[in-house]
Design a protein around this motif. Structure first.
Motif, short mmCIF file in Angstrom:
data_model
loop_
_atom_site.label_atom_id
_atom_site.label_comp_id
_atom_site.label_asym_id
_atom_site.label_seq_id
_atom_site.Cartn_x
_atom_site.Cartn_y
_atom_site.Cartn_z
N THR A 2 10.42 -3.53 2.51
CA THR A 2 10.57 -2.74 1.31
C THR A 2 11.67 -3.37 0.46
O THR A 2 12.43 -4.22 0.93
CB THR A 2 10.98 -1.30 1.64
N ASP A 80 3.61 -3.59 -3.45
CA ASP A 80 4.99 -3.11 -3.51
C ASP A 80 5.84 -3.62 -2.35
O ASP A 80 6.85 -3.01 -1.98
CB ASP A 80 5.07 -1.59 -3.57
N GLU A 81 5.42 -4.76 -1.78
CA GLU A 81 6.23 -5.42 -0.75
C GLU A 81 7.20 -6.37 -1.45
O GLU A 81 6.84 -7.05 -2.41
CB GLU A 81 5.33 -6.21 0.20
#
Length: 334
Positions: A2, A80-81
């Motif tokens: 993340t 969304d990494e």
């Protein structure tokens, strides 16, 4: 990872305060897949620039959030990494029609040409402003950023790296220091454009910007080109300067060629000239050149070595009457 995990790892390994502000975002594009393609170009080292619409910040009343030098970002992919951390080292705002070829090259997309960049970004910016009352045209303000990659998980980035940028007032003090050192050493200002005769740095920067402006009318000399500063990332010191010509005068065609460069006297014999010429050659490929010409004085063994190390092949020796010097001409295949 993340964004928070990557940022924490970066801060821990690079001794950065974890409370340092940063933004997490992914590249936008006309196609949905562009987010991943552009992120991959950053990881490959081909993309070190990006652009956004100034009018969007105005429309959303967030002009205080316009990117600035020193800003950190965590780049995300389409899932969304988090893929890497970047840091802005130059930011300027310019009308769309005035955005220079080197910025298009820095964005690393397609064939890296200004024509390609304009075509892609005309569609992109029109879409960005489509639902507003603000039209997109050649005068629309564009925020142009250059950035360095600060961290990629599981990769060791080189300690010694050169960043390349057009002259701007962000580097006012460094340009002044470079100029003074060249004067103190009575060194030739090859590749520095009009730096020697312009002690006023604002005047010099504006002169360089106008020379690279694709919309300016041709002057009596008829040349276009870009002045590029070579900056050592570890201390943001200018170690070299070069002129890269994409439209040549007759003098350039017959004698001096496409590239002129110099290295700061205190930074010579460290391999910077070789890296600078390699960058110039790659930049010139974005104009469609398949071969370029570079010249040097016959007695300048260091410059000759730099040219040969970049694939230079000797063509001929010519006499430049106005300067009363002989020049060795070399060609470099792209």
């Amino acid at each position: 990872m993340t964004e928070k995990e990557l940022w924490a790892e970066f801060c821990s390994k690079k001794n950065v305060d974890i409370n340092t502000p940063y933004e997490a975002w992914g590249f936008g594009g006309v196609e949905e897949s562009d987010t991943d393609k552009l992120a991959e170009l950053v990881l490959q080292g081909k993309k070190f620039g990006t652009a956004s619409s100034y009018d969007e910040y105005v429309m959303e009343d967030i002009t205080d959030e316009i990117p600035k030098v020193g800003d950190y970002s965590v780049i995300l992919n389409s899932k969304d990494e988090a893929v890497c951390v970047i840091k802005d080292y130059d930011v300027y705002i310019r009308p769309f029609g005035d955005v220079p070829p080197f910025h298009a090259y820095a964005e690393g997309e397609g064939n890296m040409s200004l024509e390609y960049w304009r075509n892609v970004h005309t569609s992109f910016f029109k879409e960005c402003l489509d639902e507003t009352d603000m039209p997109f045209n050649q005068e629309s303000k564009i925020i142009c950023e250059k950035f360095s990659v600060e961290y990629i998980p599981s990769e060791n980035l080189p300690d010694e790296e050169l960043l390349f940028v057009e002259p701007s007032m962000n580097f006012e003090k460094e340009i002044a220091a470079y100029r003074q050192e060249m004067l103190d050493a009575d060194s030739s200002f090859d590749g520095c454009f009009s730096m020697k005769r312009m002690p006023n740095i604002k005047e010099y920067v504006d002169h360089c910007i106008e020379w690279a402006n694709p919309r300016r009318e041709a002057d009596e000399r008829g040349a276009w080109g870009n002045v590029l500063l070579a900056i050592r990332k570890t201390d943001m010191k200018i170690v070299g300067c070069m002129q890269v010509h994409n439209v040549l005068t007759e003098r350039m065609k017959n004698y001096t060629g496409h590239v002129g460069y110099s290295v700061r006297p205190s930074e010579r014999r460290k391999g910077y000239a070789k890296k600078m010429l390699a960058k110039a050659v790659d930049f010139l490929s974005s104009f469609g050149f398949e071969e370029i010409v570079v010249s040097c004085l016959p007695e300048n063994e260091a410059s000759k070595k730099t040219i040969l190390s970049n694939g230079g092949e000797y063509i001929e020796t010519v006499f430049l009457d106005e300067d009363k010097v002989y020049l060795e001409k070399y060609k470099i295949q792209i």
